[in-house]
Design a protein around this motif. Structure first.
Motif, PDB file in Angstrom:
ATOM      1  N   THR A  97      77.569  56.887  36.367  1.00  0.00           N
ATOM      2  CA  THR A  97      78.372  57.893  35.764  1.00  0.00           C
ATOM      3  C   THR A  97      77.348  58.418  34.187  1.00  0.00           C
ATOM      4  O   THR A  97      77.425  59.355  34.230  1.00  0.00           O
ATOM      5  CB  THR A  97      79.626  57.396  35.129  1.00  0.00           C
ATOM      6  OG1 THR A  97      80.463  56.742  36.142  1.00  0.00           O
ATOM      7  CG2 THR A  97      80.574  58.323  34.369  1.00  0.00           C
ATOM      8  N   SER A 127      71.966  64.063  40.381  1.00  0.00           N
ATOM      9  CA  SER A 127      72.864  63.293  41.196  1.00  0.00           C
ATOM     10  C   SER A 127      73.162  62.042  40.795  1.00  0.00           C
ATOM     11  O   SER A 127      72.801  61.574  39.483  1.00  0.00           O
ATOM     12  CB  SER A 127      72.204  63.038  42.662  1.00  0.00           C
ATOM     13  OG  SER A 127      71.485  62.151  42.498  1.00  0.00           O
ATOM     14  N   VAL A 128      74.124  61.263  41.318  1.00  0.00           N
ATOM     15  CA  VAL A 128      74.512  60.055  40.818  1.00  0.00           C
ATOM     16  C   VAL A 128      73.183  58.997  40.876  1.00  0.00           C
ATOM     17  O   VAL A 128      73.384  57.732  40.086  1.00  0.00           O
ATOM     18  CB  VAL A 128      75.586  59.369  41.480  1.00  0.00           C
ATOM     19  CG1 VAL A 128      76.805  59.973  41.183  1.00  0.00           C
ATOM     20  CG2 VAL A 128      75.447  59.470  42.959  1.00  0.00           C
ATOM     21  N   ASN A 129      72.172  59.420  41.515  1.00  0.00           N
ATOM     22  CA  ASN A 129      71.143  58.601  41.570  1.00  0.00           C
ATOM     23  C   ASN A 129      69.858  58.899  40.686  1.00  0.00           C
ATOM     24  O   ASN A 129      68.920  58.410  41.040  1.00  0.00           O
ATOM     25  CB  ASN A 129      70.550  58.388  43.204  1.00  0.00           C
ATOM     26  CG  ASN A 129      71.299  57.584  44.000  1.00  0.00           C
ATOM     27  OD1 ASN A 129      72.331  56.805  43.494  1.00  0.00           O
ATOM     28  ND2 ASN A 129      71.484  57.895  45.193  1.00  0.00           N
ATOM     29  N   PRO A 159      72.465  59.529  34.698  1.00  0.00           N
ATOM     30  CA  PRO A 159      72.165  60.614  34.941  1.00  0.00           C
ATOM     31  C   PRO A 159      72.466  61.888  33.756  1.00  0.00           C
ATOM     32  O   PRO A 159      71.537  62.428  33.565  1.00  0.00           O
ATOM     33  CB  PRO A 159      72.692  61.094  36.101  1.00  0.00           C
ATOM     34  CG  PRO A 159      73.268  59.756  36.896  1.00  0.00           C
ATOM     35  CD  PRO A 159      73.363  58.912  35.738  1.00  0.00           C
ATOM     36  N   ALA A 160      73.472  61.765  33.272  1.00  0.00           N
ATOM     37  CA  ALA A 160      73.995  62.596  32.010  1.00  0.00           C
ATOM     38  C   ALA A 160      73.120  62.309  30.740  1.00  0.00           C
ATOM     39  O   ALA A 160      72.806  63.415  30.344  1.00  0.00           O
ATOM     40  CB  ALA A 160      75.389  62.505  31.883  1.00  0.00           C
ATOM     41  N   GLU A 175      70.223  74.162  33.423  1.00  0.00           N
ATOM     42  CA  GLU A 175      71.393  73.981  32.671  1.00  0.00           C
ATOM     43  C   GLU A 175      72.601  73.291  33.174  1.00  0.00           C
ATOM     44  O   GLU A 175      73.035  72.161  32.689  1.00  0.00           O
ATOM     45  CB  GLU A 175      71.900  75.257  32.145  1.00  0.00           C
ATOM     46  CG  GLU A 175      73.449  75.290  31.522  1.00  0.00           C
ATOM     47  CD  GLU A 175      73.213  74.681  30.013  1.00  0.00           C
ATOM     48  OE1 GLU A 175      72.341  74.940  29.376  1.00  0.00           O
ATOM     49  OE2 GLU A 175      74.435  73.982  29.476  1.00  0.00           O
ATOM     50  N   ASP A 176      72.995  73.646  34.683  1.00  0.00           N
ATOM     51  CA  ASP A 176      73.818  72.997  34.992  1.00  0.00           C
ATOM     52  C   ASP A 176      73.435  71.960  36.425  1.00  0.00           C
ATOM     53  O   ASP A 176      73.981  71.653  37.365  1.00  0.00           O
ATOM     54  CB  ASP A 176      74.978  74.052  35.855  1.00  0.00           C
ATOM     55  CG  ASP A 176      75.321  75.111  34.880  1.00  0.00           C
ATOM     56  OD1 ASP A 176      75.821  74.692  33.722  1.00  0.00           O
ATOM     57  OD2 ASP A 176      75.275  76.243  35.153  1.00  0.00           O
ATOM     58  N   LYS A 193      72.898  65.730  29.055  1.00  0.00           N
ATOM     59  CA  LYS A 193      74.119  66.582  29.310  1.00  0.00           C
ATOM     60  C   LYS A 193      75.193  65.772  29.183  1.00  0.00           C
ATOM     61  O   LYS A 193      76.232  66.013  29.703  1.00  0.00           O
ATOM     62  CB  LYS A 193      74.065  67.012  30.774  1.00  0.00           C
ATOM     63  CG  LYS A 193      72.794  67.928  31.201  1.00  0.00           C
ATOM     64  CD  LYS A 193      72.951  69.320  30.473  1.00  0.00           C
ATOM     65  CE  LYS A 193      71.736  70.170  30.682  1.00  0.00           C
ATOM     66  NZ  LYS A 193      71.369  71.048  29.845  1.00  0.00           N
ATOM     67  N   LEU A 207      73.501  68.911  36.775  1.00  0.00           N
ATOM     68  CA  LEU A 207      74.305  67.884  37.310  1.00  0.00           C
ATOM     69  C   LEU A 207      75.269  68.356  38.488  1.00  0.00           C
ATOM     70  O   LEU A 207      75.680  67.389  39.100  1.00  0.00           O
ATOM     71  CB  LEU A 207      75.038  67.221  36.411  1.00  0.00           C
ATOM     72  CG  LEU A 207      74.319  66.478  35.529  1.00  0.00           C
ATOM     73  CD1 LEU A 207      75.084  65.753  34.030  1.00  0.00           C
ATOM     74  CD2 LEU A 207      73.628  65.320  36.149  1.00  0.00           C
ATOM     75  N   SER A 208      75.545  69.720  38.525  1.00  0.00           N
ATOM     76  CA  SER A 208      76.426  70.143  39.513  1.00  0.00           C
ATOM     77  C   SER A 208      75.758  70.996  40.707  1.00  0.00           C
ATOM     78  O   SER A 208      76.474  71.662  41.462  1.00  0.00           O
ATOM     79  CB  SER A 208      77.510  70.848  38.982  1.00  0.00           C
ATOM     80  OG  SER A 208      78.460  70.357  37.989  1.00  0.00           O
ATOM     81  N   ALA A 209      74.405  70.749  40.315  1.00  0.00           N
ATOM     82  CA  ALA A 209      73.553  71.938  41.476  1.00  0.00           C
ATOM     83  C   ALA A 209      73.060  71.231  42.681  1.00  0.00           C
ATOM     84  O   ALA A 209      72.938  70.063  42.656  1.00  0.00           O
ATOM     85  CB  ALA A 209      72.552  72.301  40.464  1.00  0.00           C
ATOM     86  N   THR A 210      72.688  72.103  43.632  1.00  0.00           N
ATOM     87  CA  THR A 210      72.218  71.599  44.492  1.00  0.00           C
ATOM     88  C   THR A 210      70.838  72.513  44.534  1.00  0.00           C
ATOM     89  O   THR A 210      70.954  73.521  45.001  1.00  0.00           O
ATOM     90  CB  THR A 210      72.741  71.964  45.935  1.00  0.00           C
ATOM     91  OG1 THR A 210      74.114  71.607  45.938  1.00  0.00           O
ATOM     92  CG2 THR A 210      72.288  71.444  47.200  1.00  0.00           C
TER      93      THR A 210
END
Lengths: 312, 553
Positions: B505, B249-251, B508-509, B317-318, B514, B320-323
């Motif tokens: 921004t 997440s952003v945090n 996290p990546a 893998e994903d 990622k 950053l977009s996952a919950t």
């Protein structure tokens, strides 16, 4: 003297005639007064360095300083471009699909089928974006997503959707349409219901085909509604749909940001660990002012072209 | 009530300070600085507590309680007014407790206590009103993190207790270290009483499966190398398990937090911004500095390593977009690591035992390598005496009893024995059968008087394990060295916001590998920070630190 007396009389008469209607307006007037106009001075928070101890009006006035950070990032152009283009795509595509659905429903003969189909199409509107985001992840993720499973059956290589920026404009527009089309079509459908049946009958008698009927009678009848809704949506064109973007993409998926970063998500990242009301309010204020100007401008244009369709 | 208070404290801490991380949840990095406090370094002229002369005679500010020939004269009966924050217990049981308390106080120090509560609703305004109006509270709750202790001290709202303390609060005076007093000192005056005997330390950890590690032949996960071995072994031997099955997440900052503590000397303190913390203090010894680890060459190595880990599949893998519910994943054996703060680790032991009795847990303490961890500020919850107080001397005597007298401690903290609590045969505290929450509910919101030495614990099945963890980390406790320094962001508001954006921004990546090519990503992160004015910001922090240090002398 005599004239003004007459005018007075006239006014008195009008007042007498309309007072019942005015009475009916009072709740609405009070509502807007309390919830839309009374809190308006609070906009001042956008121009101060907000201090908890001193309150909104006691804090130091700093003008537009609160907006400085957006310019510092050098991303303003990208953000505005993305926000406006996405909204434009949402509005136009949504409108086309909604009108299409309304017209199709109108052509349906079976009332029962129409009712069920309509209810079914409205359903997505009530699903929250959080859930939509989860659906999206279930479909698109590269480990066990439905999409890649299906692609696998056909022998295709898996697609890493969440690191493929080019795909996202299409996905987002599609989701926006899927979610809003059914609900949005109701307004157009209602407009069609009000259509004069005699006109359609006359066309039929004259031998107009279905396509011709739609082209020359139904669509022109929808024009005022289309223009009105367009005008209303213009106000929000600089206001991104945060729910959609945040839930579908996540907060900091950097690889997608070029194509998916809108004002709202940018501000979210800037504020998420730094609760600065003033900055958030300042951005929102600019968006509102921009929207207001846009509504006025569009309205003026409409007034010039089709005076009857303008809101005011 | 504690919960409410904690939530409020957290909220206001978040709101009022931008340079702070609340060390909880999935936040690995936790900063001790921001608005905070504690000791001022040796170089500063603080109160010289060791060389203070205690005379045989002392008049005291009010004259109601003089010290004559080394003895305190309490012949005059006084009422001590105390202000606490919180909604008073609904059933009114507090009144009965105070009645009981006042009986003892009358006998011991010839005084009684009069408590006023400020309810949570709009508490900050009401609190300021009380201070401004000059109501003579002898004891008043305060905190530097959410009630502007230092700001109010600057305005002269509180009395200097320095001279009174040795006479009237001898236990507290003897039990408090010099650096602990320094955390309560503002421009040479002791204006607050420390929250220092309720030991707690928030240090980030990766909880892992010790039983799996044993299976893989790994003795202990206590470094990035052993963590790598552990994760590789999971990938090789546990199909379907993702070593660190968690969302991004952003945090997200846990891996950065690990790296900072394992591979560098940087420490988080005042000047660290947001969750991404692109600015830190140079090291434990050079703490009056503001630098950026992102511009360190080692940060590139870190980015490369994380890219490697990400590519190996250490996390989804994903992500950053996952919950993903990382705790549920860990408890159900679908993840090998759970990231939390040490306080989040304790309950995990019980939860895991319930899910899978054969599982064994251990934790990778990021701070273990460096062997230190800054404690919370001394004034997280604190107590002051208002400048207008009428009986500051007796108030301090009372406070000393609240914190150090077992009988009064138990009464104030737990209520009346037999009504609010009983001590069972094993020595644990529990509710009596007659206890009725509606009428007997009681709590004490002067949190700074809490004292571990006098606590009667409640029963916990996993006490031994928790005690072992506490024993392990307790020696690392290091008093927060930044005294009463508070960063004022007025001049750099825009920079703080822009830096926050850049960090949430990119960090996290980058830390999950990622962001594409790591070197390029780091370069972009650095560029974003530079655009955001990180240099201006760091210069401002250092300027304020210098000014503060000069002020303290």
């Amino acid at each position: 003297m005599g004239r003004s007396l007459e005018e007075k009389k006239k006014r008195k008469k009008a007042w007498k005639k309309d007072r019942k209607f005015l009475l009916l307006c009072i709740p609405a007037i009070i509502f807007f007064l309390i919830f839309a106009y009374l809190p308006m001075p609070g906009i001042y928070v956008a121009f101060v360095r907000f201090d908890y101890g001193k309150g909104i009006f006691g804090s130091q006035f700093i003008g537009l300083q609160n907006l400085k950070f957006i310019f510092m990032s050098g991303k303003l152009g990208l953000l505005v471009r993305n926000t406006v283009l996405y909204n434009f795509a949402f509005i136009v595509s949504g409108m086309i699909v909604q009108v299409l659905i309304a017209v199709l429903f109108n052509e349906l003969d079976s009332k029962i089928f129409r009712k069920y189909a309509q209810s079914f199409m409205i359903l997505p509107n009530f699903i929250s974006y959080v859930l939509v985001g989860l659906f999206g992840f279930a479909i698109f993720n590269s480990t066990n997503g439905v999409l890649n499973m299906v692609l696998g059956w056909f022998g295709s290589d898996p697609v890493k959707v969440y690191s493929e920026p080019a795909l996202w404009p299409f996905i987002l527009v599609f989701i926006s349409i899927w979610k809003g089309a059914g609900y949005g079509s109701i307004v157009y459908f209602a407009a069609l219901m009000g259509l004069d049946g005699e006109m359609l009958e006359a066309a039929q008698v004259d031998g107009a085909s279905t396509i011709q009927r739609i082209r020359y009678i139904i669509l022109p009848c929808l024009r005022p509604t289309v223009i009105l809704l367009l005008l209303l949506s213009m106000g929000g064109i600089l206001r991104g749909n945060f729910d959609l973007f945040y839930n579908m993409i996540g907060g900091s998926n950097v690889t997608l940001l070029d194509k998916t970063d809108i004002l709202e998500t940018f501000i979210f990242r800037a504020m998420v660990s730094n609760a600065n009301f003033s900055t958030a309010a300042a951005v929102s204020f600019v968006q509102s002012v921009f929207g207001f100007i846009l509504v006025l401008a569009t309205n003026t244009i409409v007034k010039k072209v089709e005076p009857d369709y303008a809101i005011f | 009530m504690k919960k409410v208070k904690r939530i409020l404290a957290l909220m206001s801490a978040l709101a009022m300070t931008c340079g702070m991380l609340a060390g909880c949840g999935d936040a690995g990095v936790e900063s001790n600085g921001g608005s905070n406090t504690a000791t001022v370094a040796e170089t500063n002229a603080v109160v010289d507590t060791e060389n203070m002369v205690v005379e045989q005679n002392f008049e005291g500010p009010s004259g109601n309680t003089p010290v004559v020939d080394g003895k305190i004269d309490t012949s005059k009966f006084v009422t001590v007014k105390m202000l606490m924050l919180g909604d008073p217990p609904a059933g009114g049981a507090d009144k009965k407790v105070y009645e009981e308390l006042n009986k003892i106080l009358k006998e011991r120090i010839n005084a009684e206590l009069d408590v006023t509560w400020i309810e949570w609703n709009n508490y900050d305004t009401k609190y300021q009103m009380e201070l401004v109006s000059g109501t003579p509270y002898d004891l008043i709750f305060t905190t530097s993190t959410w009630l502007n202790l230092w700001g109010n001290a600057e305005k002269g709202a509180f009395m200097d207790m320095k001279e009174m303390l040795p006479y009237y609060a001898p236990n507290l005076w003897a039990d408090t270290k010099k650096e602990e007093w320094a955390g309560c000192t503002y421009k040479g005056q002791i204006v607050a009483l420390p929250e220092h005997r309720m030991w707690q330390l928030s240090t980030p950890v990766f909880v892992y499966r010790a039983d799996w590690a044993k299976e893989f032949g790994i003795d202990k996960v206590d470094s990035m190398e052993t963590l790598e071995q552990y994760c590789d072994a999971i990938l090789a031997n546990k199909p379907g398990v993702i070593p660190y099955n968690a969302p991004g997440s952003v945090n997200s900052n846990e891996l950065y937090a690990m790296w900072l503590r394992q591979e560098t000397d940087y420490v988080l303190g005042p000047g660290s911004i947001g969750m991404g913390c692109p600015t830190t203090n140079k090291s434990k010894d050079e703490n009056w500095t503001c630098v950026s680890p992102v511009f360190d060459d080692k940060f590139v190595d870190f980015a490369k390593k994380m890219k490697e880990w990400g590519d190996k599949g250490y996390w989804p893998e994903d992500l950053l977009s996952a919950t993903i519910d990382s705790e549920a994943m860990f408890l159900s054996g679908k993840s090998g690591i759970y990231s939390c703060n040490v306080s989040g680790y304790y309950p995990e032991i019980g939860k895991m035992a319930k899910e899978d009795p054969s599982a064994e847990l251990d934790a990778f303490f990021f701070d273990e390598k460096r062997g230190f961890c800054f404690s919370d500020v001394m004034t997280q919850d604190s107590c002051s005496i208002t400048a207008t107080a009428e009986n500051p001397e007796r108030a301090l005597m009372m406070y000393d009893l609240f914190q150090y007298d077992p009988e009064i401690y138990h009464l104030t903290q737990y209520g009346i024995e037999g009504v609010q609590y009983v001590v069972n045969a094993d020595g644990y505290r529990e509710r009596p059968e007659s206890y009725n929450d509606e009428t007997d509910s009681y709590y004490w919101d002067m949190w700074s008087t809490r004292n571990d030495a006098l606590e009667i614990p409640e029963y916990n099945e996993y006490e031994d394990q928790i005690d072992a963890i506490k024993a392990k980390i307790k020696p690392w406790t290091t008093v927060n060295p930044w005294g009463s320094f508070v960063l004022n962001t007025t001049n750099v508001d825009a920079e703080v916001t822009a830096i926050n954006e850049a960090a949430s921004t990119w960090l996290p990546a980058i830390q999950f590998g990622k962001a594409g090519d790591p070197e390029e990503a780091v370069a972009q992160y650095r560029e974003a920070l530079t655009n955001a004015g990180i240099d201006t910001y760091m210069a401002e922090v250092e300027r304020q630190m210098k000014e503060y240090l000069a002020d303290q002398e």
